[in-house]
Design a protein around this motif. Sequence first.
Motif, mmCIF file in Angstrom:
data_model
loop_
_atom_site.group_PDB
_atom_site.id
_atom_site.type_symbol
_atom_site.label_atom_id
_atom_site.label_comp_id
_atom_site.label_asym_id
_atom_site.label_seq_id
_atom_site.Cartn_x
_atom_site.Cartn_y
_atom_site.Cartn_z
ATOM 1 N N TYR A 129 78.887 34.139 32.122
ATOM 2 C CA TYR A 129 79.372 35.308 32.587
ATOM 3 C C TYR A 129 80.401 35.982 31.509
ATOM 4 O O TYR A 129 80.541 37.075 31.429
ATOM 5 C CB TYR A 129 80.442 34.928 33.946
ATOM 6 C CG TYR A 129 79.852 35.009 35.217
ATOM 7 C CD1 TYR A 129 79.337 36.041 35.765
ATOM 8 C CD2 TYR A 129 79.367 33.630 35.588
ATOM 9 C CE1 TYR A 129 78.693 35.926 36.993
ATOM 10 C CE2 TYR A 129 79.097 33.818 37.001
ATOM 11 C CZ TYR A 129 78.571 34.699 37.475
ATOM 12 O OH TYR A 129 78.072 34.545 38.785
ATOM 13 N N VAL A 148 75.321 27.040 32.413
ATOM 14 C CA VAL A 148 75.012 28.581 33.069
ATOM 15 C C VAL A 148 76.408 29.103 33.516
ATOM 16 O O VAL A 148 76.339 30.453 33.432
ATOM 17 C CB VAL A 148 73.932 28.302 34.286
ATOM 18 C CG1 VAL A 148 73.938 29.646 34.817
ATOM 19 C CG2 VAL A 148 72.529 27.808 33.630
ATOM 20 N N TYR A 169 72.245 26.716 41.693
ATOM 21 C CA TYR A 169 72.626 26.102 40.269
ATOM 22 C C TYR A 169 72.676 24.572 40.801
ATOM 23 O O TYR A 169 73.094 24.076 41.789
ATOM 24 C CB TYR A 169 74.024 26.619 40.186
ATOM 25 C CG TYR A 169 74.824 25.683 39.032
ATOM 26 C CD1 TYR A 169 74.679 26.306 37.969
ATOM 27 C CD2 TYR A 169 75.585 24.560 39.582
ATOM 28 C CE1 TYR A 169 75.394 25.266 36.832
ATOM 29 C CE2 TYR A 169 76.202 24.055 38.666
ATOM 30 C CZ TYR A 169 76.147 24.356 37.165
ATOM 31 O OH TYR A 169 76.763 23.536 36.108
ATOM 32 N N TRP A 220 67.716 30.690 32.868
ATOM 33 C CA TRP A 220 68.738 31.054 31.871
ATOM 34 C C TRP A 220 68.879 30.163 30.656
ATOM 35 O O TRP A 220 69.811 30.368 29.776
ATOM 36 C CB TRP A 220 70.119 30.641 32.789
ATOM 37 C CG TRP A 220 69.979 31.050 34.062
ATOM 38 C CD1 TRP A 220 69.679 30.510 35.457
ATOM 39 C CD2 TRP A 220 70.539 32.394 34.514
ATOM 40 N NE1 TRP A 220 69.671 31.394 36.365
ATOM 41 C CE2 TRP A 220 70.087 32.649 35.839
ATOM 42 C CE3 TRP A 220 70.837 33.584 33.906
ATOM 43 C CZ2 TRP A 220 70.437 33.685 36.807
ATOM 44 C CZ3 TRP A 220 71.018 34.806 34.401
ATOM 45 C CH2 TRP A 220 70.898 34.987 35.952
ATOM 46 N N LEU A 248 72.932 36.316 38.166
ATOM 47 C CA LEU A 248 73.672 35.216 37.998
ATOM 48 C C LEU A 248 74.483 34.863 39.404
ATOM 49 O O LEU A 248 74.453 33.838 39.729
ATOM 50 C CB LEU A 248 74.715 35.404 36.935
ATOM 51 C CG LEU A 248 75.394 34.062 36.179
ATOM 52 C CD1 LEU A 248 74.261 33.031 35.827
ATOM 53 C CD2 LEU A 248 75.982 34.710 34.935
#
Length: 774
Positions: free
Chosen positions: A630, A626, A616, A567, A590
Amino acid sequence: MRKIEKQSVMRSEMNWYKYIIICAFITLAMMGCQQREDSLPLEGPGITDLVNPFIGTGGHGHTFPGAALPFSMVQLSPDTYTRGWDWCSGYHYTDSSVMGFSHTHLSGTGRGDLLDILVMPTVGKVKWEPGSREDPDKGYRSRFSHKEEHAYPGYYEVFLQDYNIRASFTVTPRSGFHRYQFPASDSSHILFDLTHGRPGDKEIEAYLSIKNDSLITGLRRSDGWAKDQHVYFAARFSRPFQHHSLLVDGLLEEKSPEGRGNQVKGVFNFQTKKDDVIYIKVGISPVSEEGALNNLDMENPGWDFEKVKADARRIWERELEKVRVITDNLQRKKVFYTAAYHSYLAPYLYMDIDGKFRGADQKIHLADGFTRYTVFSLWDTFRATHPLFTITQQDRVAEMIGSMMSHFDESGLLPEWSLMGTETFTMIGYHAVPVIADAFFKGIRGFDVEKAYEAMKNSAMQDHFGLDHLKSYNYIPSELENKAVSKTLEYVYDDWCIAQMASALGKEKDYQYFMNRAGAYKNVFDRSTNFMRGKKADGSWVTPFDPRYSSHSGYDFVEANAWQYTWFVPHDVPGLVELMGGEKQFINKLDSLFEINSAIAGEDASMDITGLIGQYAHGNEPSHHVAYLYNYVGQPWKTQEKVRKILTGLYDNTPDGLSGNEDCGQMSSWYILSSMGFYPVNPMGGVYVLGAPVFEKITIQLNDGKTFTIEAGNLSDENKYVRSVTLNNQLLDRTWISHKEIMAGGQLTFEMTSRPNRNWGSHPKSYPPSKPEN
């Protein structure tokens, strides 16, 4: 364990003297701006009372609890142990005995150094060695209890049980102030141990000189992570010592006026009555013992411990009151202000009061119109700490860039990870570049822009650490360079920053060249797996491939795996979305990051992969942006949900309150910005992506007297989603704000709700931009 499982100053010397005359020596020495003395409380509750310096001293936080000022040279703190990864700061909350109190410490780093000039008060038979944690009686260590240990900004205190001594400490920017309350004894001692340090910190030279019966000076010169580090010191005692002994390279020298060697220690002896107090003031300098003595005498000419402690508190109040938080959640408020405290410890002041400093070339220089800083943990702090500084520390940003340019003048390169004036070449990238470019695009000046640009370009055109391969292949082949994928991704981000600055300065040829390099991330993206992946020089992918795999000793990624590094394309999120096959595939990937099993593959996986939610890893920096991605694909409610989970589950008001290394402020800066409701996914260019605040109201005091206020209406633990946002009473139909909008002052208001609003921020016109906001 928490809810989520974690793995186990001056502008010039003229200004300095002006400040001494106006404001009682120390208070404005570190401030860069003037405020009325009576605007701050001397007694009673203040913001400093909300700071808990013990946050991060447990777990893998690697913080220290001792006394320091904002960005100061001295960090006077207890040392409980010097070996092992979790003792990088010299202290860990699980310990129950202390070796002594040294004057330099790193805050939250993943590697240890410093711990210079250890002082320890004792009573009884003289012991020259510290002993062990397992058997403190074998040395000069003392047991202690956390119940008799106290700390707040600029002050630390502990009771030494083995000696019945109460030890208290405060600081000025370049000196430490010790207060020892002794029992009745005819054999009270104060030990100076110049051998004390980390195991890899080899002593090159040391000496201790007895000037008279209340003044000593000396040097500890060592070679470790910081190469050829000089720490000169001068120490004044509040009363004469009766006699002294020196231990030089293992040989005892009684009454000798000086000891020189590789290993030097000194013991200074007193007779004390019950509750007798002995003060010691210790100034340090990277330049000379005369510089150390001058630093000490100019900053702390008297013996009023309580005044110096109050001055230290005033300084911290001024820094911390730049952001005012209103909330009913006291514990969360303490976490916030401790995060601000940690964010403002580094970088460190690195010049004497007369402006002299030791440069990266080991020569003595004079700072001309700027304050010299060191300890730039740039692989960490370029992401959130330096962007935070552009809001709350604007006066210092140009000084920090001036320090980077000074480092360039002395060494031919911008700093990568500078430590006590020297370059360590630790971690990857050349991340002074985004710091300088970010300041430029935000209108911060005070540095030579053209020279800074040439220095940035120079960093990118070297042939070391895989850059020669990047220039040849437009990616770094795995068999030719360790950490090849991580280096490719970090380098090309910095190259994008150079390209943007080149464009702004009208350097079209450079712009085209560096924009081509900025797209090289595509060359290490494997469409068949939708991961960044190691690639060989012949264009074939490295096999076998497990995206969960991490190796501390050597691999395609550094302190992370493919799940976490895939990412890192903060300059071109739309390009990454396209590579993954569009928004739907990007969202699914994601989502999977946060939901997949947290197990890390690899027998020697990096210890830094901590604070896991799925794959994550909040405990390490590559993951920090990260959760905000979204917003780039029309689902900001998922950012709001994930950020709230991190804020409330991976930070708390305990020694184990950080999910990974503090890293000179980065872990805390993430918390500060995210709790305000925004974060710089791309740390360069002045665009902040919106999340959701966790406080009812936050007011930021800006430099020009304006304020920027963030309010969250209808906020609660359940109401973690954003229903709507207004900026200055105008509905905001986008999921970002600009630095310019913040610095103009005004009010950002979030209306919160318990259910996701799937309409707000869902249209592509609402997505954050990729270019800098001018």
